[in-house]
Design a protein around this motif. Structure first.
Motif, PDB file in Angstrom:
ATOM      1  N   ILE A 242      81.872  91.729 -57.841  1.00 38.99           N
ATOM      2  CA  ILE A 242      81.055  92.937 -57.820  1.00 38.99           C
ATOM      3  C   ILE A 242      79.741  92.536 -57.169  1.00 38.99           C
ATOM      4  O   ILE A 242      78.976  91.737 -57.717  1.00 38.99           O
ATOM      5  N   ASP A 243      79.481  93.061 -55.986  1.00 39.32           N
ATOM      6  CA  ASP A 243      78.269  92.740 -55.241  1.00 39.32           C
ATOM      7  C   ASP A 243      77.249  93.850 -55.432  1.00 39.32           C
ATOM      8  O   ASP A 243      77.551  95.028 -55.195  1.00 39.32           O
ATOM      9  N   ILE A 244      76.044  93.466 -55.839  1.00 38.84           N
ATOM     10  CA  ILE A 244      74.973  94.416 -56.076  1.00 38.84           C
ATOM     11  C   ILE A 244      73.878  94.195 -55.032  1.00 38.84           C
ATOM     12  O   ILE A 244      73.316  93.104 -54.927  1.00 38.84           O
ATOM     13  N   GLU A 261      65.645  95.210 -47.881  1.00 39.44           N
ATOM     14  CA  GLU A 261      66.057  94.792 -49.216  1.00 39.44           C
ATOM     15  C   GLU A 261      64.863  94.852 -50.153  1.00 39.44           C
ATOM     16  O   GLU A 261      63.744  94.500 -49.762  1.00 39.44           O
ATOM     17  N   ILE A 262      65.090  95.298 -51.376  1.00 39.84           N
ATOM     18  CA  ILE A 262      64.005  95.343 -52.350  1.00 39.84           C
ATOM     19  C   ILE A 262      64.283  94.450 -53.554  1.00 39.84           C
ATOM     20  O   ILE A 262      63.474  94.369 -54.467  1.00 39.84           O
ATOM     21  N   SER A 263      65.427  93.787 -53.545  1.00 44.33           N
ATOM     22  CA  SER A 263      65.699  92.771 -54.566  1.00 44.33           C
ATOM     23  C   SER A 263      66.729  91.801 -54.003  1.00 44.33           C
ATOM     24  O   SER A 263      67.415  92.109 -53.022  1.00 44.33           O
ATOM     25  N   ILE A 264      66.815  90.635 -54.596  1.00 44.91           N
ATOM     26  CA  ILE A 264      67.750  89.631 -54.124  1.00 44.91           C
ATOM     27  C   ILE A 264      69.176  90.071 -54.464  1.00 44.91           C
ATOM     28  O   ILE A 264      69.482  90.367 -55.620  1.00 44.91           O
ATOM     29  N   PRO A 265      70.056  90.167 -53.468  1.00 49.69           N
ATOM     30  CA  PRO A 265      71.443  90.587 -53.736  1.00 49.69           C
ATOM     31  C   PRO A 265      72.124  89.623 -54.710  1.00 49.69           C
ATOM     32  O   PRO A 265      71.846  88.417 -54.700  1.00 49.69           O
ATOM     33  N   THR A 266      72.986  90.156 -55.530  1.00 50.55           N
ATOM     34  CA  THR A 266      73.699  89.340 -56.509  1.00 50.55           C
ATOM     35  C   THR A 266      75.203  89.524 -56.364  1.00 50.55           C
ATOM     36  O   THR A 266      75.675  90.518 -55.813  1.00 50.55           O
ATOM     37  N   CYS A 267      75.921  88.555 -56.869  1.00 47.30           N
ATOM     38  CA  CYS A 267      77.386  88.565 -56.815  1.00 47.30           C
ATOM     39  C   CYS A 267      77.904  88.179 -58.190  1.00 47.30           C
ATOM     40  O   CYS A 267      77.528  87.122 -58.725  1.00 47.30           O
ATOM     41  N   HIS A 268      78.740  89.010 -58.782  1.00 46.30           N
ATOM     42  CA  HIS A 268      79.258  88.781 -60.131  1.00 46.30           C
ATOM     43  C   HIS A 268      80.786  88.708 -60.076  1.00 46.30           C
ATOM     44  O   HIS A 268      81.428  89.562 -59.470  1.00 46.30           O
ATOM     45  N   PHE A 269      81.341  87.720 -60.725  1.00 49.37           N
ATOM     46  CA  PHE A 269      82.789  87.530 -60.705  1.00 49.37           C
ATOM     47  C   PHE A 269      83.434  88.326 -61.839  1.00 49.37           C
ATOM     48  O   PHE A 269      83.943  87.800 -62.808  1.00 49.37           O
ATOM     49  N   LEU A 270      83.392  89.644 -61.654  1.00 52.55           N
ATOM     50  CA  LEU A 270      83.941  90.566 -62.644  1.00 52.55           C
ATOM     51  C   LEU A 270      84.652  91.724 -61.961  1.00 52.55           C
ATOM     52  O   LEU A 270      84.645  92.853 -62.450  1.00 52.55           O
ATOM     53  N   GLY A 271      85.273  91.441 -60.810  1.00 54.65           N
ATOM     54  CA  GLY A 271      86.035  92.461 -60.097  1.00 54.65           C
ATOM     55  C   GLY A 271      87.300  92.832 -60.848  1.00 54.65           C
ATOM     56  O   GLY A 271      87.563  92.382 -61.964  1.00 54.65           O
ATOM     57  N   SER A 272      88.127  93.645 -60.221  1.00 57.99           N
ATOM     58  CA  SER A 272      89.281  94.228 -60.908  1.00 57.99           C
ATOM     59  C   SER A 272      90.292  93.191 -61.382  1.00 57.99           C
ATOM     60  O   SER A 272      91.002  93.427 -62.358  1.00 57.99           O
ATOM     61  N   VAL A 273      90.368  92.031 -60.710  1.00 59.93           N
ATOM     62  CA  VAL A 273      91.346  91.036 -61.163  1.00 59.93           C
ATOM     63  C   VAL A 273      91.014  90.537 -62.563  1.00 59.93           C
ATOM     64  O   VAL A 273      91.908  90.113 -63.313  1.00 59.93           O
ATOM     65  N   PHE A 274      89.730  90.606 -62.943  1.00 57.28           N
ATOM     66  CA  PHE A 274      89.345  90.101 -64.256  1.00 57.28           C
ATOM     67  C   PHE A 274      89.615  91.112 -65.358  1.00 57.28           C
ATOM     68  O   PHE A 274      89.639  90.749 -66.534  1.00 57.28           O
ATOM     69  N   CYS A 356      78.371  94.977 -66.598  1.00 55.70           N
ATOM     70  CA  CYS A 356      77.735  94.216 -65.526  1.00 55.70           C
ATOM     71  C   CYS A 356      77.084  95.160 -64.514  1.00 55.70           C
ATOM     72  O   CYS A 356      75.923  94.961 -64.118  1.00 55.70           O
ATOM     73  N   ILE A 357      77.809  96.191 -64.093  1.00 52.86           N
ATOM     74  CA  ILE A 357      77.279  97.142 -63.109  1.00 52.86           C
ATOM     75  C   ILE A 357      76.060  97.862 -63.670  1.00 52.86           C
ATOM     76  O   ILE A 357      75.015  97.955 -63.017  1.00 52.86           O
ATOM     77  N   VAL A 358      76.175  98.365 -64.876  1.00 49.09           N
ATOM     78  CA  VAL A 358      75.089  99.130 -65.486  1.00 49.09           C
ATOM     79  C   VAL A 358      73.848  98.258 -65.665  1.00 49.09           C
ATOM     80  O   VAL A 358      72.723  98.678 -65.335  1.00 49.09           O
ATOM     81  N   LYS A 359      74.029  97.045 -66.146  1.00 49.36           N
ATOM     82  CA  LYS A 359      72.891  96.141 -66.349  1.00 49.36           C
ATOM     83  C   LYS A 359      72.213  95.811 -65.028  1.00 49.36           C
ATOM     84  O   LYS A 359      70.982  95.797 -64.929  1.00 49.36           O
ATOM     85  N   ALA A 360      73.021  95.539 -63.998  1.00 48.71           N
ATOM     86  CA  ALA A 360      72.461  95.177 -62.697  1.00 48.71           C
ATOM     87  C   ALA A 360      71.659  96.331 -62.097  1.00 48.71           C
ATOM     88  O   ALA A 360      70.624  96.116 -61.464  1.00 48.71           O
ATOM     89  N   VAL A 361      72.121  97.560 -62.298  1.00 51.58           N
ATOM     90  CA  VAL A 361      71.404  98.718 -61.764  1.00 51.58           C
ATOM     91  C   VAL A 361      70.126  98.977 -62.566  1.00 51.58           C
ATOM     92  O   VAL A 361      69.070  99.290 -61.998  1.00 51.58           O
ATOM     93  N   ASN A 362      70.188  98.802 -63.859  1.00 50.86           N
ATOM     94  CA  ASN A 362      69.038  99.118 -64.716  1.00 50.86           C
ATOM     95  C   ASN A 362      67.836  98.215 -64.486  1.00 50.86           C
ATOM     96  O   ASN A 362      66.711  98.598 -64.827  1.00 50.86           O
ATOM     97  N   VAL A 363      68.036  97.033 -63.932  1.00 49.32           N
ATOM     98  CA  VAL A 363      66.910  96.133 -63.700  1.00 49.32           C
ATOM     99  C   VAL A 363      66.285  96.346 -62.321  1.00 49.32           C
ATOM    100  O   VAL A 363      65.330  95.660 -61.971  1.00 49.32           O
ATOM    101  N   GLN A 364      66.803  97.300 -61.554  1.00 50.33           N
ATOM    102  CA  GLN A 364      66.262  97.539 -60.222  1.00 50.33           C
ATOM    103  C   GLN A 364      64.927  98.300 -60.307  1.00 50.33           C
ATOM    104  O   GLN A 364      64.559  98.841 -61.340  1.00 50.33           O
ATOM    105  N   GLN A 365      64.228  98.327 -59.179  1.00 47.63           N
ATOM    106  CA  GLN A 365      62.916  98.954 -59.124  1.00 47.63           C
ATOM    107  C   GLN A 365      62.988 100.456 -59.392  1.00 47.63           C
ATOM    108  O   GLN A 365      64.028 101.096 -59.223  1.00 47.63           O
ATOM    109  N   SER A 366      61.853 101.005 -59.781  1.00 44.18           N
ATOM    110  CA  SER A 366      61.796 102.431 -60.120  1.00 44.18           C
ATOM    111  C   SER A 366      62.002 103.333 -58.905  1.00 44.18           C
ATOM    112  O   SER A 366      62.278 104.522 -59.062  1.00 44.18           O
ATOM    113  N   THR A 367      61.857 102.753 -57.692  1.00 46.56           N
ATOM    114  CA  THR A 367      62.071 103.564 -56.489  1.00 46.56           C
ATOM    115  C   THR A 367      63.534 103.931 -56.287  1.00 46.56           C
ATOM    116  O   THR A 367      63.843 104.824 -55.493  1.00 46.56           O
TER     117      THR A 367
END
Length: 596
Positions: A242-244, A261-274, A356-367
């Protein structure tokens, strides 16, 4: 959705751009034939061997079968043909899947997934396996373009030697992973291993490719338009990762929207195979005393291909159909070849990925005002609804293309990126710099505390300390295509002044601190990233005798110049001759420091 138009192609000659999206579980191909003065049209390969009966198919399984001699016997949709599994067992073939995950950096969160990744085929490296699959994708692209264009064979022959390749990869991959992909491209004979061949290979992160797809595909136009100054989070939820990625629309007032870019891109190993990995853990325990415990692989496979895809309501009972009407085991809710599961249990398989998706989005900037879900995993109605529900309280608009477009977001977006790169500013992921030595200074506390590490340098006879880190690029720094980062270097080189010298290693600091001056302050998070090589014969001064009397050395003083062209690191060296700056290209050799 209404696509945004592309500018006419300004090149002088016809050219083919081919985007290869090798996913963990499924892969796709997009392309564009560029004609001078014509508006480009991005198309997808929609016909593959053994999948001819499926109209508009845009993806094939990232799977191959190898025989005992290491020869590919089936690939892509061919691996799903009736009787293929029986044939593979009878012939002793080895199945290769999820092989992309063997390329990933062996740092951070990716360490924990190693046990869940199927091994590579015997006597095969990941570069060889990837090369075989790239050959297959190339063959599929060639057949499709030849069949769907007038004089297709002549057209292909006229373009194949100049074809530009755009290859997407997860956000977390760096220079070493890109170098492995290049090896596979050369091994597959897609381009020659020459300077001109290297220039025909372009990399793009899956997150950024998805952004370009959303923009040019029109997903963010009309009522859902992203306005100047607003931010958007692109969630590329695929088979393995899951790439954010988060971007903000430029406020420069130009006719064409550009992004930074407004934040450092992240990569989480929680795709559909998991989700399937979680299901396996649950079912292994659930069936441990059942007559069907030996069928766990088949049951999980049926869950993966059917139950997981249609799951949309945790209040509904879920079924995994894996056997015939004679298969019963009431003790574990198996009747007529179907295993019955509570919807709440299946929901738990998805929970880590959704959180993972919800947490990653919630820490993004208010913009940030918009969230876009793309990738094959985003086609899950359960994932989409739970993410939308969780982010509703923040007033975020959660968008998703239809399922067909979700599956081709990365490959189409990769072509759009090549045609019109709309991300003008990126953010440095880590601190990048180099290690150097200092003459010991007893007046400095940092030196006195390390006196036990000091030594007498045999070259100049000075008491010396190693391990001082000098950052060239700091984490979080905004980087544009034209931005250059410089670092002063002084080296003493023994031997011939005409030799090709290894100048120094570029190091990366991945730790939580903003910066460290000495490697021993956080040794675990420092690692070599690459070596920079260049011809120093024009930089060296006169020879100087070594302090120990054993030969001569040459003192050289120059600057490293690092720059980012799109998503790739490039390097030069610079020095002064009679007050005028001179430059020379430098070769980057990436260190496999994150490999097993």
């Amino acid at each position: 959705m209404t696509p945004q138009s592309l500018p006419p192609y300004g090149g002088a000659k016809r050219k083919l751009v081919l985007a290869l999206d090798v996913g963990t579980t499924y892969s796709g191909i997009s392309y564009c034939i560029l004609d001078p003065g014509q508006v480009p049209e991005v198309k997808g390969v929609t016909k593959f061997p053994a999948q001819e009966h499926i109209s508009g198919a845009s993806k094939i399984p990232t799977v191959m079968y190898y025989d005992k001699d290491g020869v590919v016997r089936a690939a892509g949709a061919e691996t799903l043909k009736d009787g293929m599994q029986d044939q593979a067992e009878d012939q002793g073939w080895t199945k290769s899947e999820w092989f992309k995950l063997h390329i990933q950096p062996k740092t951070g969160a990716s360490k924990s997934i190693k046990a869940n990744v199927p091994p590579l085929p015997p006597n095969k490296t990941v570069v060889q396996v990837l090369s075989d699959f790239l050959k297959y994708l190339y063959k599929c692209a060639r057949s499709f373009i030849e069949e769907t264009n007038i004089n297709g064979e002549v057209l292909w022959r006229s373009l194949e030697d100049t074809t530009e390749y755009v290859i997407s990869h997860p956000n977390g991959w760096e220079g070493y992973q890109q170098s492995q992909i290049k090896e596979a491209v050369f091994l597959a004979n897609l381009v020659p291993d020459t300077t001109s061949g290297h220039k025909r290979i372009h990399f793009i992160t899956e997150g950024e490719a998805s952004l370009h797809f959303c923009i040019k595909g029109g997903l963010m136009s009309g009522a859902s338009c992203v306005k100047a100054g607003e931010g958007v989070v692109v969630v590329d939820a695929g088979g393995g990762t899951i790439d954010i990625s988060s971007y903000q629309v430029s406020e420069d007032g130009g006719k064409t929207q550009t992004f930074k870019e407004i934040s450092i891109p992240t990569c989480h190993f929680l795709g559909s195979v998991f989700v399937s990995v979680n299901a396996r853990v649950f079912l292994k325990k659930f069936l441990k005393d059942s007559l069907f415990s030996a069928d766990i692989d088949h049951i999980v496979d049926r869950f993966d291909k059917a139950t997981k895809l249609r799951f949309s309501d945790q209040t509904d009972v879920q079924y995994i159909k894996f056997g015939g009407i004679r298969d019963h085991d009431p003790s574990c809710q198996i009747r007529n070849g179907q295993l019955r599961l509570a919807g709440t249990d299946v929901a738990q398989f998805f929970k880590p990925s959704i959180q993972c998706i919800v947490k990653a989005v919630n820490v993004q900037q208010s913009t940030v005002k918009h969230v876009v879900l793309v990738g094959g995993f985003s086609a899950s109605d359960w994932v989409y609804e739970k993410v939308r529900e969780a982010l509703k309280s923040r007033g975020l608009s959660v968008l998703r293309p239809d399922q067909y477009h979700v599956n081709k977001a990365v490959s189409n977006g990769a072509v759009y990126f090549y045609l019109e790169n709309l991300v003008k500013i990126r953010i440095a992921r880590f601190n990048y710099g180099y290690m150097y030595s200092q003459i010991y200074n007893p007046w400095l506390e940092s030196h006195r505390s390390r006196e036990h590490k000091a030594y007498i340098d045999p070259v100049d006879g000075e008491k010396t300390l190693d391990g001082r880190f000098s950052a060239i690029i700091s984490k979080g720094t905004q980087v544009s295509k034209t931005t250059e980062f410089r670092g002063d270097v002084v080296r003493r080189i023994s031997g011939s002044k005409h030799a090709l010298a290894v100048l120094t290693s570029i190091w990366v600091y991945r730790g939580p601190a903003r910066e460290h001056e000495w490697m021993d302050e956080d040794t675990e998070n420092f690692s070599p990233l690459c070596r920079i090589e260049a011809d120093l014969s024009r930089v060296t001064g006169p020879p100087t005798p070594k302090a120990n009397g054993n030969g001569f050395y040459y003192a050289v003083q120059f600057e490293h110049i690092l720059s980012f062209s799109a998503t790739e690191l490039q390097a030069q060296i610079a020095w002064k001759e009679n007050g005028v700056e001179k430059r020379s290209p430098a070769k980057i050799v990436f260190d496999p420091n994150d490999a097993d």
